[in-house]
Enzyme design. Sequence first.
Site, PDB file in Angstrom:
ATOM      1  N   HIS A  12      -0.362  -2.897  -1.086  1.00  0.00           N
ATOM      2  CA  HIS A  12      -1.316  -1.887  -0.579  1.00  0.00           C
ATOM      3  C   HIS A  12      -1.553  -0.809  -1.656  1.00  0.00           C
ATOM      4  O   HIS A  12      -1.277   0.353  -1.444  1.00  0.00           O
ATOM      5  CB  HIS A  12      -0.838  -1.288   0.759  1.00  0.00           C
ATOM      6  CG  HIS A  12       0.481  -0.552   0.699  1.00  0.00           C
ATOM      7  ND1 HIS A  12       1.347  -0.512   1.758  1.00  0.00           N
ATOM      8  CD2 HIS A  12       1.064   0.193  -0.278  1.00  0.00           C
ATOM      9  CE1 HIS A  12       2.404   0.214   1.443  1.00  0.00           C
ATOM     10  NE2 HIS A  12       2.250   0.666   0.214  1.00  0.00           N
ATOM     11  N   HIS A  59       3.115   7.439   3.288  1.00  0.00           N
ATOM     12  CA  HIS A  59       3.637   7.983   2.029  1.00  0.00           C
ATOM     13  C   HIS A  59       3.543   9.504   2.081  1.00  0.00           C
ATOM     14  O   HIS A  59       2.780  10.115   1.329  1.00  0.00           O
ATOM     15  CB  HIS A  59       2.849   7.444   0.841  1.00  0.00           C
ATOM     16  CG  HIS A  59       2.798   5.938   0.762  1.00  0.00           C
ATOM     17  ND1 HIS A  59       2.037   5.162   1.594  1.00  0.00           N
ATOM     18  CD2 HIS A  59       3.426   5.072  -0.077  1.00  0.00           C
ATOM     19  CE1 HIS A  59       2.190   3.877   1.276  1.00  0.00           C
ATOM     20  NE2 HIS A  59       3.024   3.796   0.275  1.00  0.00           N
ATOM     21  N   HIS A 193       7.595  -2.646  -7.967  1.00  0.00           N
ATOM     22  CA  HIS A 193       7.108  -1.470  -8.680  1.00  0.00           C
ATOM     23  C   HIS A 193       8.083  -0.308  -8.573  1.00  0.00           C
ATOM     24  O   HIS A 193       8.800  -0.166  -7.590  1.00  0.00           O
ATOM     25  CB  HIS A 193       5.704  -1.035  -8.253  1.00  0.00           C
ATOM     26  CG  HIS A 193       5.472  -0.626  -6.821  1.00  0.00           C
ATOM     27  ND1 HIS A 193       5.797  -1.390  -5.744  1.00  0.00           N
ATOM     28  CD2 HIS A 193       4.886   0.490  -6.306  1.00  0.00           C
ATOM     29  CE1 HIS A 193       5.409  -0.772  -4.621  1.00  0.00           C
ATOM     30  NE2 HIS A 193       4.865   0.375  -4.936  1.00  0.00           N
ATOM     31  N   GLU A 240       9.496  -1.621  -0.282  1.00  0.00           N
ATOM     32  CA  GLU A 240       8.404  -1.767   0.693  1.00  0.00           C
ATOM     33  C   GLU A 240       8.302  -3.201   1.212  1.00  0.00           C
ATOM     34  O   GLU A 240       7.768  -3.440   2.295  1.00  0.00           O
ATOM     35  CB  GLU A 240       7.057  -1.355   0.065  1.00  0.00           C
ATOM     36  CG  GLU A 240       6.957   0.139  -0.209  1.00  0.00           C
ATOM     37  CD  GLU A 240       5.579   0.547  -0.756  1.00  0.00           C
ATOM     38  OE1 GLU A 240       5.253   1.742  -0.638  1.00  0.00           O
ATOM     39  OE2 GLU A 240       4.844  -0.291  -1.301  1.00  0.00           O
TER      40      GLU A 240
HETATM   41  C1  DHB Z   1       1.224   2.484  -6.207  1.00  0.00           C
HETATM   42  C2  DHB Z   1       1.563   1.427  -5.369  1.00  0.00           C
HETATM   43  C3  DHB Z   1       1.947   1.651  -4.062  1.00  0.00           C
HETATM   44  O1  DHB Z   1       2.332   0.665  -3.187  1.00  0.00           O
HETATM   45  C4  DHB Z   1       1.973   2.932  -3.570  1.00  0.00           C
HETATM   46  O2  DHB Z   1       2.294   3.099  -2.288  1.00  0.00           O
HETATM   47  C5  DHB Z   1       1.641   4.000  -4.401  1.00  0.00           C
HETATM   48  C6  DHB Z   1       1.274   3.764  -5.722  1.00  0.00           C
HETATM   49  C7  DHB Z   1       0.782   2.256  -7.617  1.00  0.00           C
HETATM   50  O3  DHB Z   1       0.790   1.129  -8.102  1.00  0.00           O
HETATM   51  O4  DHB Z   1       0.373   3.193  -8.277  1.00  0.00           O
HETATM   52 FE    FE Z   2       3.325   2.012  -0.998  1.00  0.00          FE
END
Ligand code: DHB
Ligand code: FE
Length: 280
Positions: A12, A59, A193, A240
């Site tokens: 997402h 978030h 990530h 996540e």
């Molecule tokens: C990013 C990815 C995410 O899932 C998120 O919640 C916030 C930022 C990103 O890749 O920048």
């Molecule tokens: Fe996220």
Amino acid sequence: MAKIVAGVGSSHVPLLGVAVDQGKWQDDYFGPIFQGYEWTRQWEKESPPDVVILVYNDHASAFDANIIPTFAIGCGERYKPADEGWGPRPVPDVEGHADLAWHIAQSLILDDFDMTIINEMDVDHGLTVPLSMMFGQPDKWPVKVVPLAVNVVTYPVPSGNRCWALGEAIARAVESFPEDLKVQIWGTGGMSHQLQGPRAGLLNREWDNKFLDLLESDTDAARHIPHIEYLRETGSEGIEMVMWLIMRGALGKRVKRLNRHYHIPCSNTAIGHIVLEPAD
Ligand code: DHB
Ligand code: FE
């Protein structure tokens, strides 16, 4: 009766919301990413569900350090896109399905899951970006949505195994709703990530693909991946992915894969998605 007809796991990524809103989805950077969702967008168009149970994490948009629900279910009539710092996204409001949501809340609570019931909240990129990836830019979203928010931001966060069990309980809840409804369940977030600290930018193609494999082939292993493995292998935000296990737990023992896509990099993440149908 209502029935869960399919599940979708998907990243997402907020930047993809910006790309959609600014009409940039066909340039060199975003083209291959959106191309990967093309089959799924077509499939959603041809057989849209009535309702999506959309599992995502907030978030720090609707909730903050003052209140941190582990599992929260949206029982309201509608939800507005949240302002995440640049103004709310120019997307339609999200229409809820209050009757189904209250039924699920009651069934889950009587099934020993202590849900937080939310009647009013704004929804951030965790919920609106997957809608854009699946449905593009309609004037009105073609489905109703039951938002199910999971805390994966502030520890302690729920285990993969607990998420799986919640998915199973959601399936029981949906199956006991008397109205004929086609329901999809989506689990969003991930894939690998890390957004801050010395390991910012970490991606792990091999582990992400193993996770996608396990969702089909070794669900017992998938549900028991410990938090420390997500952190070590997929970075701090890779956690996540436990939300995908709620989706997968709701689909039953065996599934048929309809689509799978993985691409690196996208913003700060690896982007992936999978479409599954229950096969029991
Ligand atoms: C990013 C990815 C995410 O899932 C998120 O919640 C916030 C930022 C990103 O890749 O920048
Ligand atoms: Fe996220």
